[in-house]
Design a protein around this motif. Structure first.
Motif, mmCIF file in Angstrom:
data_model
loop_
_atom_site.group_PDB
_atom_site.id
_atom_site.type_symbol
_atom_site.label_atom_id
_atom_site.label_comp_id
_atom_site.label_asym_id
_atom_site.label_seq_id
_atom_site.Cartn_x
_atom_site.Cartn_y
_atom_site.Cartn_z
ATOM 1 N N THR A 1 7.562 9.645 -6.116
ATOM 2 C CA THR A 1 7.697 8.233 -6.463
ATOM 3 C C THR A 1 6.415 7.705 -7.078
ATOM 4 O O THR A 1 6.445 6.926 -8.042
ATOM 5 C CB THR A 1 8.039 7.423 -5.211
ATOM 6 N N MET A 2 5.311 8.130 -6.505
ATOM 7 C CA MET A 2 4.043 7.688 -7.060
ATOM 8 C C MET A 2 3.888 8.172 -8.487
ATOM 9 O O MET A 2 3.457 7.431 -9.377
ATOM 10 C CB MET A 2 2.908 8.223 -6.212
ATOM 11 N N GLN A 3 4.257 9.399 -8.673
ATOM 12 C CA GLN A 3 4.141 9.966 -10.004
ATOM 13 C C GLN A 3 5.003 9.170 -10.975
ATOM 14 O O GLN A 3 4.564 8.821 -12.077
ATOM 15 C CB GLN A 3 4.604 11.413 -9.950
ATOM 16 N N THR A 4 6.210 8.886 -10.531
ATOM 17 C CA THR A 4 7.126 8.140 -11.394
ATOM 18 C C THR A 4 6.572 6.777 -11.733
ATOM 19 O O THR A 4 6.522 6.387 -12.907
ATOM 20 C CB THR A 4 8.478 7.963 -10.685
ATOM 21 N N SER A 5 6.167 6.054 -10.716
ATOM 22 C CA SER A 5 5.729 4.684 -10.984
ATOM 23 C C SER A 5 4.474 4.676 -11.841
ATOM 24 O O SER A 5 4.326 3.847 -12.740
ATOM 25 C CB SER A 5 5.508 3.938 -9.680
ATOM 26 N N TYR A 6 3.591 5.611 -11.574
ATOM 27 C CA TYR A 6 2.381 5.662 -12.378
ATOM 28 C C TYR A 6 2.713 5.951 -13.828
ATOM 29 O O TYR A 6 2.196 5.312 -14.738
ATOM 30 C CB TYR A 6 1.443 6.729 -11.832
ATOM 31 N N LYS B 1 0.839 -1.177 0.000
ATOM 32 C CA LYS B 1 0.000 0.000 0.000
ATOM 33 C C LYS B 1 0.874 1.226 0.000
ATOM 34 O O LYS B 1 1.948 1.220 0.563
ATOM 35 C CB LYS B 1 -0.863 0.030 1.255
ATOM 36 N N CYS B 2 0.375 2.240 -0.621
ATOM 37 C CA CYS B 2 1.045 3.516 -0.479
ATOM 38 C C CYS B 2 0.847 3.950 0.944
ATOM 39 O O CYS B 2 -0.250 4.221 1.381
ATOM 40 C CB CYS B 2 0.418 4.563 -1.384
#
Lengths: 362, 162
Positions: free
Chosen positions: B27-32, B5-6
């Motif tokens: 990081t979320m932006q990157t992975s998405y 989970k985030c």
């Protein structure tokens, strides 16, 4: 009002949403109904002073004003009452003029919103109450509501010495729980309610422009709103064009590559070396256990959670990433917006763990 | 198999909570974004570069908006735009249906020349419905997220071609 020299700085309410640019004079009187002026001088709290010298902030604690319609004044009165409960000695005023017209309501709404957004309600109550006490005495002194504002303004112009300035400021921060942001007219400036509101608005805008000046590179020397806006527009346009260009570039390059997620991520993360929380995040590249038919694609080690640095991410092996046809993702429903539909349909769409994860950070 | 989970609650106490949040969202932006690009490549390898490019651009804006959250007007506007596009495509996947849907824009001619604020409103998503003061604030946030996204895409492009 036995305190002549004391700062009467509730002179203007700051209107947040200046759609109409109007400020209700009545708002001030409502404000003062519950306050007394006397104990102001006895207050000795230190407060943080806002950067703008023109402001004095006096923001009543608003429990919630998400009621619609004309309840705003109701909540305003409630907030006053609520804060006044702390002071047992002081009698509460009877009521606020609840039956005001929409004009006041609108302004109140604007102010309240601002108060909520700008100030935390974590200020001590006693100073607030004292402030309230001060206001009501003042109000009683003046009698008619219409003269209140003008007399206050006159008083405060008189009282505006540097010594009192400090005290006002200390009080202002304490009463920041209140809803309104009261603006003091500087010496030699017009005290018209409209011009005060205008000045507040201009201050806000210039503050935002300063922020933007820091963001946009190479804008240090530029002064003036028009040129700044030109620069900002140019910068936004250039950024958008860059996104466009880079996306075309990625599209051209990509089909032949299975790019290394881990590599990119490590680069990205090492660009911004921060604490080691990175590994725990965003990696629903991991599998969803109930949907075990999507197995085997990407397995992230559970040890990643405790990994203090980005190495944990590198455990994602590239080979596992390449067959990405079966990525179970909490973001699939979002990705549908982006990626052509037909492909997503082929994926077993996992609808269970939809937003539960994503919302955490946001 | 593990499901992550985030999570912002982490065992390691962070010395700087703001940087943690920043890092999380980046990081979320990157992975998405990476996931989206991978999907695009997987899904439409045969499409023209233009089409793929447009999809990647949408992916970029989507990842930006997701990282910014719902608190921003512009991010909500971006996501809404994508959602509507989605719905439109679902309802009318073929071009045949399009003839019944003609969005008529009733043109209200503004006699005055477009001011800078108007231009900015057009640039920033969701800018039409904001007053100037909020528009500036949204612009600041938008610029921040845009530059993050640009640097991210630059990194991706470099690592691919480099």
């Amino acid at each position: 009002m036995g305190v002549d020299g004391d700062p009467h700085f509730m002179l203007e309410t700051r209107e947040v949403q200046l759609d109409s640019g109007m400020i209700a004079a009545n708002v001030d009187e409502q404000h003062f109904l519950a306050s007394a002026w006397d104990p102001i001088l006895s207050m000795d709290h230190t407060m943080s002073f806002n950067d703008s010298a023109a402001f004095s902030s006096y923001i009543p604690g608003v429990s919630d004003f998400h009621n619609g319609g004309n309840e705003q004044q109701m909540t305003l009165s409630l907030s006053f009452f609520g804060s006044k409960n702390q002071v047992s000695s002081h009698p509460c005023p009877a009521e606020f003029p609840l039956g005001d017209d929409n004009h006041n309501e609108k302004n109140l709404k604007g102010k309240k919103r601002k108060g909520e957004s700008e100030f935390s309600a974590s200020h001590s109550d006693p100073p607030l109450d004292e402030f309230h006490k001060v206001g009501s005495e003042h109000k009683k002194k003046n009698g008619s509501p219409d003269s209140t504002k003008s007399s206050k303004e006159k008083d405060e112009k008189k009282a505006k010495t540097s010594k009192h300035g400090k005290e006002e400021n200390t009080q202002n921060a304490d009463t920041s729980k209140d809803d309104y942001i009261h603006v003091r007219a500087k010496r030699g400036q017009a005290t018209n309610s409209h011009s005060l509101a205008e000045r507040v608005r201009r201050e806000k805008i210039s503050e935002r422009m300063r922020l933007l000046q820091d963001l946009v590179p190479g804008c240090n020397k530029i002064t003036g709103k028009a040129m700044m806006l030109d620069e900002i527009i140019n910068y936004v346009q250039s950024l958008q064009k860059q996104v466009e260009f880079l996306s075309m570039k990625l599209a051209a390059v990509n089909p032949e590559m299975n790019f290394d997620i881990e590599q990119i991520l490590s680069k990205e993360i090492l660009h911004h070396p921060q604490d080691g929380n990175v590994a725990t995040l965003g990696f629903s590249l991991g599998m969803n256990t109930p949907h075990s038919h999507l197995h085997g694609v990407i397995q992230a080690d559970v040890g990643m959670c405790s990994m203090p640095n980005s190495e944990g991410i590198l455990r994602l092996s590239t080979s596992q990433i390449s067959p990405m046809t079966r990525i179970p993702s909490v973001w699939d429903h979002e990705l549908q917006n982006v990626v052509p539909m037909s492909f997503i349909h082929n994926l077993p769409i996992d609808s269970e763990n939809l937003n539960g994860d994503m919302k955490v950070e946001m | 198999m593990h499901f992550f989970k985030c999570s912002q609650g982490n065992p390691n106490p962070s010395p700087n909570p703001n940087s943690t949040n920043l890092n999380v969202s980046k990081t979320m932006q990157t992975s998405y974004f990476l996931r989206a690009v991978a999907l695009i490549n997987m899904a439409m390898p045969a499409s023209s570069t233009m089409q793929r490019g447009r999809s990647i651009r949408r992916a970029a804006y989507a990842s930006m908006a997701r990282a910014a959250g719902s608190r921003r007007v512009w991010s909500r506007a971006v996501l809404r735009r994508l959602q509507h596009r989605r719905e439109r495509l679902i309802r009318r996947p073929s071009g045949a249906g399009r003839r019944f849907v003609i969005r008529r824009r009733i043109r209200v001619s503004t006699p005055r020349e477009p001011t800078q604020a108007d231009v900015l409103r057009r640039l920033v998503p969701g800018g039409k419905a904001m007053d100037f003061c909020n528009l500036l604030e949204e612009t600041a946030n938008y610029i921040q997220c845009l530059s993050t996204q640009v640097s991210l895409m630059q990194t991706v492009a470099d690592s691919i071609s480099g």
